[in-house]
Write an enzyme that holds these catalytic residues in place. Sequence first.
Site, PDB file in Angstrom:
ATOM      1  N   GLU A 295       1.067  -1.285   0.137  1.00 35.55           N
ATOM      2  CA  GLU A 295       0.214   0.263  -0.188  1.00 35.55           C
ATOM      3  C   GLU A 295       0.839   1.478   0.100  1.00 35.55           C
ATOM      4  O   GLU A 295       0.438   2.235  -0.501  1.00 35.55           O
ATOM      5  CB  GLU A 295      -0.795   0.339   1.613  1.00 35.55           C
ATOM      6  CG  GLU A 295      -1.705  -1.415   1.050  1.00 35.55           C
ATOM      7  CD  GLU A 295      -2.786  -1.091   2.301  1.00 35.55           C
ATOM      8  OE1 GLU A 295      -4.279  -0.795   2.175  1.00 35.55           O
ATOM      9  OE2 GLU A 295      -2.385  -1.418   3.686  1.00 35.55           O
TER      10      GLU A 295
ATOM     11  N   LYS B 159     -12.195   3.957   1.530  1.00 32.91           N
ATOM     12  CA  LYS B 159     -10.911   3.251   0.492  1.00 32.91           C
ATOM     13  C   LYS B 159     -11.154   1.759   0.026  1.00 32.91           C
ATOM     14  O   LYS B 159     -12.117   0.990   0.136  1.00 32.91           O
ATOM     15  CB  LYS B 159     -10.358   2.686   1.228  1.00 32.91           C
ATOM     16  CG  LYS B 159      -9.052   1.627   0.990  1.00 32.91           C
ATOM     17  CD  LYS B 159      -7.750   1.168   1.895  1.00 32.91           C
ATOM     18  CE  LYS B 159      -6.919   1.579   2.750  1.00 32.91           C
ATOM     19  NZ  LYS B 159      -6.500   1.218   3.774  1.00 32.91           N
TER      20      LYS B 159
END
Length: 202
Positions: free
Chosen positions: A91, A169
């Site tokens: 990420e 997200k």
Amino acid sequence: MLTTLWGRQIAHLPKWANSGVAAAPSILAVRQKPPPQSSLVHSASFSFKHSQLARAAAGPLIMAERELIGNDKLVLRGLHFHGFHGVKQEEKTLGQKFVVDVDAWMDLSTAGETDSISDTVSYTDIYRIVKDVVEGPSQNLLESVAHRIASATLLEFQQISAVRVEVKKPHVAVQGILDYLGVEIVRYRKDKAGSSPGAPLH
């Protein structure tokens, strides 16, 4: 032969079966002793006091949220950015899409009368704050991303009394169907006495 066998079976039956009266084994009912009256009073008193404390603790926050309902606010919805926030290394390396919603509470009556940009806060200025935070240094948690957006907004614009930030997200490594995962926070400006509900920011 059949008569003999039947006679033997009858001889082995219990006496109540031979009497011709329908009967069944008796069931002993045991009555549970009720708890002492003092323990019931103590339990009720504790429950009442606990609910009072819970309402008192949540009172200021609930009142503050009610005050926001129906009041003027600036609204920004569906702000898309590519950021590098998250706990996992991929990420932080590859990054992913984040979607942000913002509500900023302030009095818009003067701007409505004067039609002057100087009497309000420009949407683009709040957009810039969100962009700088989401596309800025990597954070582990969405909570931190949302907090930084709210903090910067209240710090830069004194006219804004409260701000709500939702960070979503959409692309998450979860085995299931979902639109997004995210966080939502509300932050209030401190009053003159230095206290206000809802985790106020400095």
